[in-house]
Each structure stands twice: as structure tokens, then as C-alpha cells.
Design a protein around this motif. Structure first.
Motif, mmCIF file in Angstrom:
data_model
loop_
_atom_site.group_PDB
_atom_site.id
_atom_site.type_symbol
_atom_site.label_atom_id
_atom_site.label_comp_id
_atom_site.label_asym_id
_atom_site.label_seq_id
_atom_site.Cartn_x
_atom_site.Cartn_y
_atom_site.Cartn_z
ATOM 1 N N PRO A 11 0.801 -1.238 0.000
ATOM 2 C CA PRO A 11 0.000 0.000 0.000
ATOM 3 C C PRO A 11 0.833 1.287 0.000
ATOM 4 O O PRO A 11 0.390 2.289 -0.555
ATOM 5 C CB PRO A 11 -0.847 -0.110 1.272
ATOM 6 N N ASN A 12 2.015 1.233 0.577
ATOM 7 C CA ASN A 12 2.838 2.455 0.624
ATOM 8 C C ASN A 12 3.749 2.634 -0.579
ATOM 9 O O ASN A 12 4.426 3.641 -0.709
ATOM 10 C CB ASN A 12 3.709 2.470 1.878
ATOM 11 N N SER A 13 3.778 1.644 -1.444
ATOM 12 C CA SER A 13 4.642 1.717 -2.613
ATOM 13 C C SER A 13 4.237 2.898 -3.499
ATOM 14 O O SER A 13 3.071 3.274 -3.565
ATOM 15 C CB SER A 13 4.532 0.398 -3.378
ATOM 16 N N ILE A 14 5.221 3.456 -4.159
ATOM 17 C CA ILE A 14 5.002 4.674 -4.943
ATOM 18 C C ILE A 14 3.919 4.499 -6.014
ATOM 19 O O ILE A 14 3.199 5.438 -6.339
ATOM 20 C CB ILE A 14 6.343 5.140 -5.552
ATOM 21 N N ASN A 15 3.748 3.287 -6.538
ATOM 22 C CA ASN A 15 2.762 3.073 -7.592
ATOM 23 C C ASN A 15 1.455 2.454 -7.122
ATOM 24 O O ASN A 15 0.612 2.078 -7.943
ATOM 25 C CB ASN A 15 3.356 2.189 -8.684
ATOM 26 N N SER A 16 1.289 2.329 -5.805
ATOM 27 C CA SER A 16 0.049 1.690 -5.353
ATOM 28 C C SER A 16 -1.123 2.648 -5.524
ATOM 29 O O SER A 16 -0.993 3.868 -5.411
ATOM 30 C CB SER A 16 0.169 1.226 -3.903
ATOM 31 N N TYR A 17 -2.275 2.072 -5.805
ATOM 32 C CA TYR A 17 -3.470 2.888 -5.950
ATOM 33 C C TYR A 17 -3.980 3.370 -4.592
ATOM 34 O O TYR A 17 -4.689 4.385 -4.519
ATOM 35 C CB TYR A 17 -4.538 2.117 -6.722
ATOM 36 N N VAL A 18 -3.623 2.647 -3.522
ATOM 37 C CA VAL A 18 -3.931 3.141 -2.174
ATOM 38 C C VAL A 18 -3.235 4.484 -1.971
ATOM 39 O O VAL A 18 -3.850 5.482 -1.575
ATOM 40 C CB VAL A 18 -3.458 2.141 -1.088
ATOM 41 N N ARG A 19 -1.948 4.489 -2.270
ATOM 42 C CA ARG A 19 -1.179 5.716 -2.109
ATOM 43 C C ARG A 19 -1.685 6.843 -3.017
ATOM 44 O O ARG A 19 -1.827 7.993 -2.589
ATOM 45 C CB ARG A 19 0.293 5.411 -2.400
#
Ligand code: GLP
Length: 249
Positions: free
Chosen positions: A80-88
Motif C-alpha cells: 500500500p505504501n509503494s510509490i505506484n500503489s493505488y492506495v497511495r
């Protein structure tokens, strides 16, 4: 034309108009004492819309306390914290800047084990159904006509599920992932069925790069090769376009 289209001079004007429709719906639902169930999308197309919704919250007091949102999709696997996650993406562009309750902002979980996915997807749909379905679904469109991550070949009654991404989708995403090798091969997406069940659908498309697929979706035959063409069979769907995206209609 088999789908209603509305054409604006530019995407900024278009996004403002769509934000007004969402704001009106939120207020209407609030008056009825009901939550407003929004289906939300990622990608570049809805960025201006989210910016305008944040502005309406900050400057005009539009509250999202009454909103329950369900995002269309998430890469799998994805932190979730990854630069490309849609959560982020959703937090940075919308959720962190408005008063939506964190537990009301749903984005498919990219951290499930393979064994958990089927139950999770079933549960995601069950939550939407328990709330009476999606009141308003925002969509972008992939260059190949995908909606959410329902790629070519997706069936009109497809459910929320793990899907393999098309090569062309991965190539488009690869600039964000610093190369094709790092680009996920799979994703979890809301199925076409739940999108089609939404009471209102607004698809956003900007720029001449979308002109061909917009034309195919709106005017050509309904086919699972172009999942956005299924929207021809929706009774309350609109394509909101800028001049360039509408240029082949
Ligand atoms: C991704 C998303 C889709 C989105 C599409 C188009 O594939 N999963 O939901 O519609 O990109 O992106 P863009 O709006 O950047 O053209």
C-alpha cells in the motif's frame, strides 16, 4: 452515437463539471439520510476531478463524512505504501485531503495471499451490494478499451477477480515502474457486472491519444474486445470528453 457524450473545451472545465455533479449527489444523499456510494478510478484522467473535489471540500465545505467509496482496482502484488500503489494514489490525491472516514474508503488489497483473493473479491462485492450498489461510478479508459483492469476479453457479467494485465497495459504502466520488468503482471479489478450495475457511470477521457478508442466504444459494436463498449447497454452512462478525445466521433 450509442452512449451520451459531453464535450468540453478542456479537461479542467470538464473535471469541474463532474465535481459539481458529485457534490450535488453527496448533498442529495445526505438530505435523504443515506450514504453516497462512489466508485472511484485511478490513472491520470480523474486527477483534475479529485483536485476539484478537494477544493470544494476546503473552500466550500463539501463534506465526505457521508461518502463510502470503492476503488476499481489495484495492482497485485502491491504494497500500500509503494510509490505506484493505488492506495497511495488515492490518499495523496483525495482521501488525505477530505474528511472521508478511513474505514469508508475501500481500495482492493494488493497484499493478499493467492489463496485469500477469491474470498476477498466476493466480500468486496458483498459490501457494495449490502449498501444498495454504487450510486455513481467514475471510470477512465485504457488505450485498449479496458475499464478498471477489465481487459479485452472480459465478460459483461465478470466478477471482481484477479486478472492478467495485457502487454499493452503493462507497457503503458512501465514508465511509472521504471521498466517493463518491474511492472506487475496481474491486478485485482472490480468486475464489469458491478460497474454495469452502478446507477450512473461517468467515463473521463482526455487527449487525442484516446480519440480512437472513444470512437470504438461509443459508435462501434458492443464487444468484449473493447470492454468500454458494454456501456452502450447502460441506461445512464456518459462519456465526458475534451475536444481532442471527441475528435473521431
Ligand atoms: C489504468 C487504470 C484504469 C485507467 C487506465 C487509464 O489502467 N487501472 O482504471 O482507466 O489506467 O489511465 P489514464 O487515465 O492515465 O489514461
Amino acid at each position: 452515437e450509442n452512449i451520451n457524450t459531453v464535450v468540453f473545451e478542456n479537461s479542467t472545465d470538464a473535471s469541474k463539471e463532474v465535481a459539481q455533479e458529485i457534490a450535488a449527489l453527496i448533498k442529495e444523499k445526505e438530505k435523504e439520510g443515506k450514504p453516497c456510494i462512489l466508485g472511484l478510478a485511478t490513472g491520470s484522467s480523474p486527477k483534475g476531478l479529485y483536485a476539484e473535489l478537494v477544493r470544494l471540500h476546503k473552500e466550500e465545505g463539501l463534506s465526505f463524512k457521508n461518502v463510502i467509496s470503492f476503488n476499481l482496482d489495484e495492482y497485485y502484488p502491491m504494497e500500500p505504501n509503494s510509490i505506484n500503489s493505488y492506495v497511495r494514489f488515492m490518499k495523496e490525491l483525495l482521501f488525505d485531503h477530505v474528511d472521508i472516514l478511513p474505514e469508508n474508503a475501500h481500495v482492493p488489497d494488493g497484499l493478499l495471499t493467492k489463496e485469500q483473493i477469491a474470498d476477498y473479491c466476493h466480500e468486496y462485492e458483498a459490501k457494495i451490494e449490502a449498501l444498495g450498489g454504487i450510486d455513481l461510478q467514475i471510470l477512465g479508459i485504457g488505450g485498449n478499451g479496458h475499464i478498471g483492469f477489465n481487459e479485452s476479453g472480459s465478460l459483461q457479467n465478470s466478477k471482481t477477480r484477479l486478472v492478467a494485465l495485457d502487454h499493452i497495459t503493462r507497457v503503458a504502466a512501465s514508465k511509472d515502474f521504471f521498466g517493463l520488468n518491474n511492472t506487475p503482471r496481474t491486478a485485482i479489478t472490480l468486475g464489469v457486472k458491478k460497474i454495469m450495475e452502478a446507477k450512473r457511470v461517468i467515463l473521463l477521457a482526455w487527449g487525442e491519444g484516446k480519440a480512437n478508442i472513444v470512437k470504438k466504444s461509443v459508435e462501434d459494436e458492443v464487444t468484449n474486445r473493447v470492454p468500454a463498449s458494454f456501456l452502450q447497454e447502460h441506461n445512464n452512462a456518459v462519456f465526458v470528453l475534451d475536444k481532442e478525445a471527441s475528435s473521431k466521433l
